[in-house]
Design a protein around this motif. Structure first.
Motif, PDB file in Angstrom:
ATOM      1  N   ILE A  96      -3.922   4.378  10.794  1.00  0.00           N
ATOM      2  CA  ILE A  96      -2.570   3.800  10.894  1.00  0.00           C
ATOM      3  C   ILE A  96      -2.612   2.406  10.267  1.00  0.00           C
ATOM      4  CG2 ILE A  96      -0.680   3.184  12.429  1.00  0.00           C
ATOM      5  CD1 ILE A  96      -1.820   5.063  14.525  1.00  0.00           C
ATOM      6  N   LEU A 152      -1.418   6.135   7.075  1.00  0.00           N
ATOM      7  CA  LEU A 152       0.025   6.128   7.330  1.00  0.00           C
ATOM      8  C   LEU A 152       0.519   4.682   7.317  1.00  0.00           C
ATOM      9  CD1 LEU A 152       0.030   8.646  10.320  1.00  0.00           C
ATOM     10  CD2 LEU A 152       0.497   9.143   7.901  1.00  0.00           C
ATOM     11  N   LYS A 174       3.737   2.021   7.218  1.00  0.00           N
ATOM     12  CA  LYS A 174       5.174   1.923   7.550  1.00  0.00           C
ATOM     13  C   LYS A 174       6.032   1.476   6.362  1.00  0.00           C
ATOM     14  CE  LYS A 174       7.423  -1.210  10.831  1.00  0.00           C
ATOM     15  NZ  LYS A 174       7.043  -2.109  11.952  1.00  0.00           N
ATOM     16  N   VAL A 210       4.018  -4.216   0.766  1.00  0.00           N
ATOM     17  CA  VAL A 210       2.645  -4.588   1.164  1.00  0.00           C
ATOM     18  C   VAL A 210       2.040  -5.532   0.119  1.00  0.00           C
ATOM     19  CG1 VAL A 210       0.322  -3.722   1.657  1.00  0.00           C
ATOM     20  CG2 VAL A 210       2.305  -2.442   2.463  1.00  0.00           C
ATOM     21  N   ARG A 265       3.053  -9.484  -0.027  1.00  0.00           N
ATOM     22  CA  ARG A 265       2.650 -10.466   0.984  1.00  0.00           C
ATOM     23  C   ARG A 265       1.513 -11.333   0.440  1.00  0.00           C
ATOM     24  NH1 ARG A 265       2.368  -6.213   5.829  1.00  0.00           N
ATOM     25  NH2 ARG A 265       0.646  -5.595   4.521  1.00  0.00           N
ATOM     26  N   ILE A 266       1.778 -12.639   0.386  1.00  0.00           N
ATOM     27  CA  ILE A 266       0.759 -13.557  -0.136  1.00  0.00           C
ATOM     28  C   ILE A 266      -0.051 -14.071   1.056  1.00  0.00           C
ATOM     29  CG2 ILE A 266       0.352 -15.654  -1.484  1.00  0.00           C
ATOM     30  CD1 ILE A 266       1.823 -13.439  -3.025  1.00  0.00           C
ATOM     31  N   ALA A 277      -4.500 -13.931   2.289  1.00  0.00           N
ATOM     32  CA  ALA A 277      -5.851 -14.484   2.140  1.00  0.00           C
ATOM     33  C   ALA A 277      -6.266 -14.661   0.678  1.00  0.00           C
ATOM     34  CB  ALA A 277      -6.842 -13.552   2.831  1.00  0.00           C
ATOM     35  N   GLN A 302      -5.715 -11.642  -1.713  1.00  0.00           N
ATOM     36  CA  GLN A 302      -5.570 -10.408  -0.924  1.00  0.00           C
ATOM     37  C   GLN A 302      -4.659  -9.405  -1.634  1.00  0.00           C
ATOM     38  OE1 GLN A 302      -4.907 -10.980   3.255  1.00  0.00           O
ATOM     39  NE2 GLN A 302      -3.755  -9.088   3.491  1.00  0.00           N
ATOM     40  N   ALA A 333      -5.309   0.264  12.271  1.00  0.00           N
ATOM     41  CA  ALA A 333      -5.490  -0.840  11.310  1.00  0.00           C
ATOM     42  C   ALA A 333      -4.108  -1.347  10.914  1.00  0.00           C
ATOM     43  CB  ALA A 333      -6.278  -0.351  10.092  1.00  0.00           C
ATOM     44  N   ASP A 334      -3.222  -1.418  11.918  1.00  0.00           N
ATOM     45  CA  ASP A 334      -1.820  -1.684  11.621  1.00  0.00           C
ATOM     46  C   ASP A 334      -1.389  -3.112  11.945  1.00  0.00           C
ATOM     47  OD1 ASP A 334      -2.312  -1.014  14.228  1.00  0.00           O
ATOM     48  OD2 ASP A 334      -0.551   0.248  14.502  1.00  0.00           O
ATOM     49  N   GLY A 335      -2.331  -4.056  11.849  1.00  0.00           N
ATOM     50  CA  GLY A 335      -1.967  -5.458  11.946  1.00  0.00           C
ATOM     51  C   GLY A 335      -1.539  -5.888  13.346  1.00  0.00           C
ATOM     52  N   GLY A 371      -9.394  -5.056  12.273  1.00  0.00           N
ATOM     53  CA  GLY A 371      -8.629  -6.105  11.600  1.00  0.00           C
ATOM     54  C   GLY A 371      -7.625  -6.782  12.513  1.00  0.00           C
ATOM     55  N   ASP A 372      -6.494  -7.190  11.899  1.00  0.00           N
ATOM     56  CA  ASP A 372      -5.486  -7.963  12.636  1.00  0.00           C
ATOM     57  C   ASP A 372      -4.896  -7.202  13.828  1.00  0.00           C
ATOM     58  OD1 ASP A 372      -5.899  -9.899  10.728  1.00  0.00           O
ATOM     59  OD2 ASP A 372      -3.770 -10.256  10.331  1.00  0.00           O
ATOM     60  N   ALA A 378     -10.539 -19.335   6.812  1.00  0.00           N
ATOM     61  CA  ALA A 378     -10.520 -18.135   5.956  1.00  0.00           C
ATOM     62  C   ALA A 378     -11.306 -16.977   6.587  1.00  0.00           C
ATOM     63  CB  ALA A 378     -11.048 -18.460   4.564  1.00  0.00           C
ATOM     64  N   ARG A 379     -11.113 -16.765   7.880  1.00  0.00           N
ATOM     65  CA  ARG A 379     -11.877 -15.714   8.560  1.00  0.00           C
ATOM     66  C   ARG A 379     -11.104 -14.415   8.779  1.00  0.00           C
ATOM     67  NH1 ARG A 379     -16.382 -16.430   7.292  1.00  0.00           N
ATOM     68  NH2 ARG A 379     -15.170 -17.572   5.780  1.00  0.00           N
ATOM     69  N   LEU A 391      -9.145 -12.013   6.976  1.00  0.00           N
ATOM     70  CA  LEU A 391      -9.461 -10.835   6.174  1.00  0.00           C
ATOM     71  C   LEU A 391     -10.957 -10.536   6.249  1.00  0.00           C
ATOM     72  CD1 LEU A 391      -8.634  -8.689   4.120  1.00  0.00           C
ATOM     73  CD2 LEU A 391      -8.927 -10.376   2.325  1.00  0.00           C
TER      74      LEU A 391
HETATM   75  C1  FAD Z   1      -0.482 -17.189   5.354  1.00  0.00           C
HETATM   76  C2  FAD Z   1      -1.763 -16.459   5.622  1.00  0.00           C
HETATM   77  C3  FAD Z   1      -2.928 -16.878   4.979  1.00  0.00           C
HETATM   78  C4  FAD Z   1      -4.126 -16.220   5.218  1.00  0.00           C
HETATM   79  N1  FAD Z   1      -5.255 -16.663   4.577  1.00  0.00           N
HETATM   80  C5  FAD Z   1      -6.428 -16.043   4.797  1.00  0.00           C
HETATM   81  C6  FAD Z   1      -7.618 -16.433   4.095  1.00  0.00           C
HETATM   82  O1  FAD Z   1      -7.637 -17.334   3.251  1.00  0.00           O
HETATM   83  N2  FAD Z   1      -8.757 -15.734   4.354  1.00  0.00           N
HETATM   84  C7  FAD Z   1      -8.794 -14.697   5.249  1.00  0.00           C
HETATM   85  O2  FAD Z   1      -9.869 -14.097   5.441  1.00  0.00           O
HETATM   86  N3  FAD Z   1      -7.678 -14.291   5.897  1.00  0.00           N
HETATM   87  C8  FAD Z   1      -6.500 -14.928   5.702  1.00  0.00           C
HETATM   88  N4  FAD Z   1      -5.361 -14.478   6.329  1.00  0.00           N
HETATM   89  C9  FAD Z   1      -5.445 -13.343   7.225  1.00  0.00           C
HETATM   90  C10 FAD Z   1      -5.394 -12.006   6.479  1.00  0.00           C
HETATM   91  O3  FAD Z   1      -4.273 -11.946   5.651  1.00  0.00           O
HETATM   92  C11 FAD Z   1      -5.381 -10.851   7.489  1.00  0.00           C
HETATM   93  O4  FAD Z   1      -6.467 -11.002   8.355  1.00  0.00           O
HETATM   94  C12 FAD Z   1      -5.434  -9.471   6.803  1.00  0.00           C
HETATM   95  O5  FAD Z   1      -4.206  -9.172   6.216  1.00  0.00           O
HETATM   96  C13 FAD Z   1      -5.771  -8.382   7.822  1.00  0.00           C
HETATM   97  O6  FAD Z   1      -5.672  -7.126   7.226  1.00  0.00           O
HETATM   98  P1  FAD Z   1      -5.254  -5.837   8.068  1.00  0.00           P
HETATM   99  O7  FAD Z   1      -5.263  -4.710   7.119  1.00  0.00           O
HETATM  100  O8  FAD Z   1      -6.105  -5.769   9.276  1.00  0.00           O
HETATM  101  O9  FAD Z   1      -3.796  -6.149   8.593  1.00  0.00           O
HETATM  102  P2  FAD Z   1      -2.455  -6.262   7.738  1.00  0.00           P
HETATM  103  O10 FAD Z   1      -2.710  -6.931   6.452  1.00  0.00           O
HETATM  104  O11 FAD Z   1      -1.465  -6.880   8.657  1.00  0.00           O
HETATM  105  O12 FAD Z   1      -2.070  -4.758   7.446  1.00  0.00           O
HETATM  106  C14 FAD Z   1      -1.564  -3.905   8.442  1.00  0.00           C
HETATM  107  C15 FAD Z   1      -0.684  -2.870   7.779  1.00  0.00           C
HETATM  108  O13 FAD Z   1      -0.189  -1.991   8.792  1.00  0.00           O
HETATM  109  C16 FAD Z   1       1.193  -1.740   8.560  1.00  0.00           C
HETATM  110  N5  FAD Z   1       1.833  -1.409   9.827  1.00  0.00           N
HETATM  111  C17 FAD Z   1       2.237  -2.227  10.818  1.00  0.00           C
HETATM  112  N6  FAD Z   1       2.769  -1.535  11.830  1.00  0.00           N
HETATM  113  C18 FAD Z   1       2.697  -0.243  11.482  1.00  0.00           C
HETATM  114  C19 FAD Z   1       3.092   0.967  12.121  1.00  0.00           C
HETATM  115  N7  FAD Z   1       3.676   0.948  13.340  1.00  0.00           N
HETATM  116  N8  FAD Z   1       2.878   2.125  11.484  1.00  0.00           N
HETATM  117  C20 FAD Z   1       2.288   2.166  10.257  1.00  0.00           C
HETATM  118  N9  FAD Z   1       1.900   1.041   9.608  1.00  0.00           N
HETATM  119  C21 FAD Z   1       2.099  -0.133  10.212  1.00  0.00           C
HETATM  120  C22 FAD Z   1       1.716  -3.037   7.954  1.00  0.00           C
HETATM  121  O14 FAD Z   1       2.888  -2.826   7.188  1.00  0.00           O
HETATM  122  C23 FAD Z   1       0.531  -3.482   7.096  1.00  0.00           C
HETATM  123  O15 FAD Z   1       0.610  -3.010   5.782  1.00  0.00           O
HETATM  124  C24 FAD Z   1      -4.155 -15.109   6.110  1.00  0.00           C
HETATM  125  C25 FAD Z   1      -2.988 -14.687   6.743  1.00  0.00           C
HETATM  126  C26 FAD Z   1      -1.806 -15.338   6.524  1.00  0.00           C
HETATM  127  C27 FAD Z   1      -0.546 -14.876   7.222  1.00  0.00           C
END
Ligand code: FAD
Length: 390
Positions: A8, A31, A33, A39, A42-43, A45, A102, A158-160, A285-286, A296-297, A299
């Protein structure tokens, strides 16, 4: 639909795991959303640990990163009108980080998934995992008026931060730890030459600033702002003027300004959810943890989760060994908490705290002085910044 691993979320965590598993012949489906454009818009990491870069190479997605990404062997910390250089390479046995956005990572992962016929469903709405503690979990989702069901053996959340996976864990099982900081980061992306070949972390009484970049023609700058501010409060001219005030004079004098091509405010928050496994669902992840972007931790921590999960799933499917799956949560969290500590420390060191007392400010000053006069302190910073071992 039937698959082995139902993922997810199609952010970097989900796509990277999907790609790695695919290369090992482990069937999976992602999957997501939102649309791909959303996707990729989004600016976020931009600084990659060498371990994350290695994982991208293993996923056969490192070619453009190695060609276009920039190796950084150090960064600057400015304070009181001067700049100190943190020599990452010297203090971490020749290690470094790669500056590569990213957005580009996600694009490379999508391209690889496309080329290999990977299954990524965009616009998957109302995604919901079921029967997570059984041997036959499943996920349902909707596209338009059509409802779908994915039967799988494992679900990966893995849906943030705002996703559905973590919320599917019963409240009496899940423990959440959170720290919200009393400010945010206003970020501006501009087609300008970066003011410095290496990042500058700027500590200033008016608030923190960061000079970062995505390439030699694309700069990413941040300034600390109150949580009440919106991007409307910051027309480009005011952003550039405020950034300049927070940099040493010689740096500010060389700052190339231009129209912003993206501007957003991110609140700063530290968050960890435990455990990262519930039945046959694993968070990554998030979805399980976030940090302020200072160190910068974010990602990079997502990358370490994926490393552990990938190896655990391969061990399960190739060798029938479940040790990795059974110890995943514990292992991932041990590294996650270290990243939390590092991000909290760097954030506390460099930001201006609105309610801060004089005593705290003196501690920040002495912490900085200690850092740049102690080889051990710099070695500790370098070790954490280039990435702790997996
Ligand atoms: C401004 C900013 C600057 C950053 N700078 C850094 C940096 O320099 N270095 C660093 O390491 N990290 C940085 N980060 C953090 C980094 O961007 C995140 O840790 C990274 O995006 C995590 O990836 P992820 O795939 O776990 O989560 P996400 O990138 O959030 O991806 C999750 C995905 O799941 C999808 N989703 C959500 N809900 C659902 C659902 N119900 N069903 C299906 N899909 C769903 C979302 O649309 C998204 O595409 C930064 C973050 C921000 C906001």
């Amino acid at each position: 639909m039937r698959t082995k691993v139902g993922i997810i979320g199609g952010g970097p965590s989900g796509l990277l795991l999907s790609q790695l598993l695919h290369l090992k012949g482990i069937d999976n489906i992602v999957l997501e959303k939102h649309s791909r454009e959303y996707v990729l818009g989004r600016i976020r990491a931009g600084v990659l640990e060498h371990g994350f870069a290695e994982l991208m190479r293993e996923a056969q997605c490192g070619e453009r990163m190695d060609r276009e990404g920039e190796i950084h062997e150090g960064f600057f910390v400015s304070h009181d009108g001067i700049k100190d250089r943190m020599d990452l390479s010297k203090y971490s046995d020749g290690n470094s980080v790669i500056v590569y956005g990213q957005t580009e990572i996600t694009k490379d992962l999508y391209d690889a998934r496309d080329k290999m016929g990977g299954k990524v469903v965009h616009g998957a709405l109302d995604v919901k995992p079921y029967d997570l503690t059984s041997d036959a979990p499943y996920i349902t989702y909707r596209q338009g008026d059509d409802l779908y069901r994915v039967d799988c053996q494992y679900v990966i959340g893995a849906d943030g931060f705002h996703g559905v996976s973590r919320k599917s864990i019963p409240k009496d099982v899940l423990k959440e730890y959170e720290k919200v900081y009393p400010f945010g980061w206003l970020g501006v992306l501009s087609k300008t030459k970066p003011v410095s070949p290496e990042l500058i972390y700027a500590k200033h009484d008016r608030g923190f600033a960061l000079c970062s970049m995505r390439s030699q023609i694309l700069s990413r700058y941040y300034i600390q702002v109150p949580l009440t501010d919106t991007t409307d409060d910051w027309p480009d001219e005011e952003f550039w003027a405020e950034l300049k005030r927070r940099l040493p004079e010689d740096v500010g004098a060389n700052l190339e300004t231009g129209p912003s091509i993206e501007k957003s405010i991110a609140p700063l928050r530290s968050f960890v959810a435990e455990p990262m496994r519930y039945g046959n669902m694993f968070l990554a992840g998030d979805a399980a943890h976030i940090v302020p972007p200072t160190g910068a931790r974010g990602l990079n921590s997502a990358g370490s989760d994926i490393y552990y999960l990938y190896h655990a799933l391969v061990d399960h499917y190739e060798n029938g060994d479940d040790t990795g799956l059974e110890t995943y949560s514990e292992k991932a969290l041990a590294r996650v908490w270290k990243a939390q500590r590092f991000s909290w420390w760097l954030t506390s060191l460099l930001h201006s705290f609105p309610e801060g007392i004089e005593y705290d400010r003196r501690l920040q000053d002495i912490d900085l002085e200690y850092l740049f006069t102690s080889d051990s302190a710099q070695a500790s910073l370098a070790e954490n910044y280039v990435g702790l071992p997996y």
